[in-house]
Design a protein around this motif. Structure first.
Motif, PDB file in Angstrom:
ATOM      1  N   UNK A 158       7.006  -4.602  -1.836  1.00  0.00           N
ATOM      2  CA  UNK A 158       6.125  -3.526  -2.276  1.00  0.00           C
ATOM      3  C   UNK A 158       4.698  -4.036  -2.473  1.00  0.00           C
ATOM      4  N   UNK A 159       4.564  -5.201  -3.110  1.00  0.00           N
ATOM      5  CA  UNK A 159       3.259  -5.833  -3.311  1.00  0.00           C
ATOM      6  C   UNK A 159       3.349  -7.302  -2.898  1.00  0.00           C
ATOM      7  N   UNK A 160       2.240  -7.811  -2.385  1.00  0.00           N
ATOM      8  CA  UNK A 160       2.169  -9.227  -2.031  1.00  0.00           C
ATOM      9  C   UNK A 160       0.916  -9.812  -2.657  1.00  0.00           C
ATOM     10  N   UNK A 161       1.080 -10.932  -3.372  1.00  0.00           N
ATOM     11  CA  UNK A 161      -0.056 -11.593  -4.004  1.00  0.00           C
ATOM     12  C   UNK A 161       0.069 -13.101  -3.797  1.00  0.00           C
ATOM     13  N   UNK A 217       5.535  -7.515   5.692  1.00  0.00           N
ATOM     14  CA  UNK A 217       5.577  -6.078   5.476  1.00  0.00           C
ATOM     15  C   UNK A 217       5.115  -5.892   4.045  1.00  0.00           C
ATOM     16  N   UNK A 218       4.141  -5.024   3.842  1.00  0.00           N
ATOM     17  CA  UNK A 218       3.618  -4.797   2.500  1.00  0.00           C
ATOM     18  C   UNK A 218       3.306  -3.312   2.341  1.00  0.00           C
ATOM     19  N   UNK A 219       3.912  -2.688   1.331  1.00  0.00           N
ATOM     20  CA  UNK A 219       3.698  -1.258   1.115  1.00  0.00           C
ATOM     21  C   UNK A 219       2.292  -0.969   0.599  1.00  0.00           C
ATOM     22  N   UNK A 220       1.659  -1.979  -0.009  1.00  0.00           N
ATOM     23  CA  UNK A 220       0.272  -1.873  -0.453  1.00  0.00           C
ATOM     24  C   UNK A 220      -0.489  -3.070   0.112  1.00  0.00           C
ATOM     25  N   UNK A 221      -1.798  -3.012   0.086  1.00  0.00           N
ATOM     26  CA  UNK A 221      -2.594  -4.092   0.656  1.00  0.00           C
ATOM     27  C   UNK A 221      -2.355  -5.425  -0.029  1.00  0.00           C
ATOM     28  N   UNK A 222      -2.185  -6.511   0.724  1.00  0.00           N
ATOM     29  CA  UNK A 222      -2.003  -7.843   0.137  1.00  0.00           C
ATOM     30  C   UNK A 222      -3.246  -8.264  -0.652  1.00  0.00           C
ATOM     31  N   UNK A 223      -3.023  -9.070  -1.694  1.00  0.00           N
ATOM     32  CA  UNK A 223      -4.113  -9.571  -2.523  1.00  0.00           C
ATOM     33  C   UNK A 223      -4.112 -11.091  -2.513  1.00  0.00           C
ATOM     34  N   UNK A 224      -5.277 -11.688  -2.283  1.00  0.00           N
ATOM     35  CA  UNK A 224      -5.440 -13.133  -2.278  1.00  0.00           C
ATOM     36  C   UNK A 224      -6.472 -13.540  -3.331  1.00  0.00           C
ATOM     37  N   UNK A 225      -6.299 -14.759  -3.863  1.00  0.00           N
ATOM     38  CA  UNK A 225      -7.297 -15.317  -4.770  1.00  0.00           C
ATOM     39  C   UNK A 225      -7.284 -16.830  -4.659  1.00  0.00           C
ATOM     40  N   UNK A 226      -8.443 -17.424  -4.461  1.00  0.00           N
ATOM     41  CA  UNK A 226      -8.610 -18.876  -4.409  1.00  0.00           C
ATOM     42  C   UNK A 226      -7.704 -19.510  -3.338  1.00  0.00           C
ATOM     43  N   UNK A 227      -7.573 -18.827  -2.219  1.00  0.00           N
ATOM     44  CA  UNK A 227      -6.757 -19.321  -1.104  1.00  0.00           C
ATOM     45  C   UNK A 227      -7.655 -19.791   0.031  1.00  0.00           C
ATOM     46  N   UNK A 228      -7.138 -20.707   0.844  1.00  0.00           N
ATOM     47  CA  UNK A 228      -7.850 -21.161   2.034  1.00  0.00           C
ATOM     48  C   UNK A 228      -6.865 -21.340   3.178  1.00  0.00           C
TER      49      UNK A 228
END
Length: 233
Positions: free
Chosen positions: A94-97, A109-120
């Motif tokens: 449902x959510x990807x972080x 597959x993600x029902x909502x937009x994926x969220x990234x933080x401090x990733x490279x």
């Protein structure tokens, strides 16, 4: 919406899920259909492992994993990744972080937009996994295969092209075939390039047959199995 996603992302992982693998190295870890049954799963401090979660879960937390191949079936909640590096992942949720991850590829597959933080060095493409019973598990996790938002990425740190890239090309099919169950063809995800996808057949092994980047894993039939019989922490 973006503020809420960032707030969730910066919250520490709970590590309170009833199903856990922790501290394993160089092993193949498998949960078969029916062995998770909507519970939460935690993967922690894994190195050089291949993981198959072939069931639906309420949430999956993955942190401090290095050089791992991770296949995660449908999740009726968040799939949370933290401080992982050099991993290849297929996950439907449902959510990807993801936070503080580097050099990882995610077939989502993600029902909502994926969220990234401090990733490279993050590479994102569409989900292309399959195993017998996947359609039913998508339904159990309340996921609609026709509404994949994998490309609607919110990066709390930077912008696309610096910390992550999104590929609209179909990912390589990752088919996991379990002997004794009817063979499952890759789930059809709506995408313009669908007709150009090459058919990939599973490699024939004695127990579990997997086709992904040339990796084959086989051993005896057990509900939770690894090459070294790890204890669930």
């Amino acid at each position: 919406m973006e503020e809420e996603a960032l707030a969730n992302l910066t919250s520490p992982l709970s590590d309170a899920n009833p199903i856990k693998y922790a501290g394993n190295a160089g092993e193949t870890l498998i949960k078969l259909p029916g062995s998770i049954d909507g519970e939460g799963v935690t993967l922690k401090n894994l190195t050089d492992c291949t993981v198959y979660l072939l069931d639906y879960a309420s949430e999956v937390e993955v942190f401090h994993c290095v050089n791992c191949q991770i296949f995660i079936g449908p999740v009726d909640g968040p799939a949370l990744f933290q401080d992982c590096s050099n991993c290849h992942v297929a996950v439907a949720s449902q959510q990807f972080q993801a936070k503080e991850c580097s050099n990882c590829s995610f077939g989502l597959y993600c029902a909502t937009g994926p969220t990234l933080s401090q990733c490279t060095g993050i590479r994102i493409s569409s989900w292309s996994g399959s195993y017998h019973g996947l359609d039913r598990h998508f339904a159990c996790a309340h996921l609609d295969p026709s509404k994949n938002q994998f490309d609607k990425v919110y990066d709390a740190s930077q912008v696309e092209g610096e910390n992550y890239v999104v590929s609209m090309e179909p990912g390589e099919p990752w088919v996991v075939d379990i002997p004794g169950l009817e063979e499952q063809q890759p789930m059809a995800m709506p995408e313009p390039e669908e007709e150009e996808r090459e058919e990939t057949k599973p490699v024939q092994n004695d127990w579990i047959k997997a086709k992904h980047h040339g990796r084959n894993d086989d051993d005896e039939n057990d509900d939770t199995w690894s090459e070294k019989r790890p204890s669930e922490i």
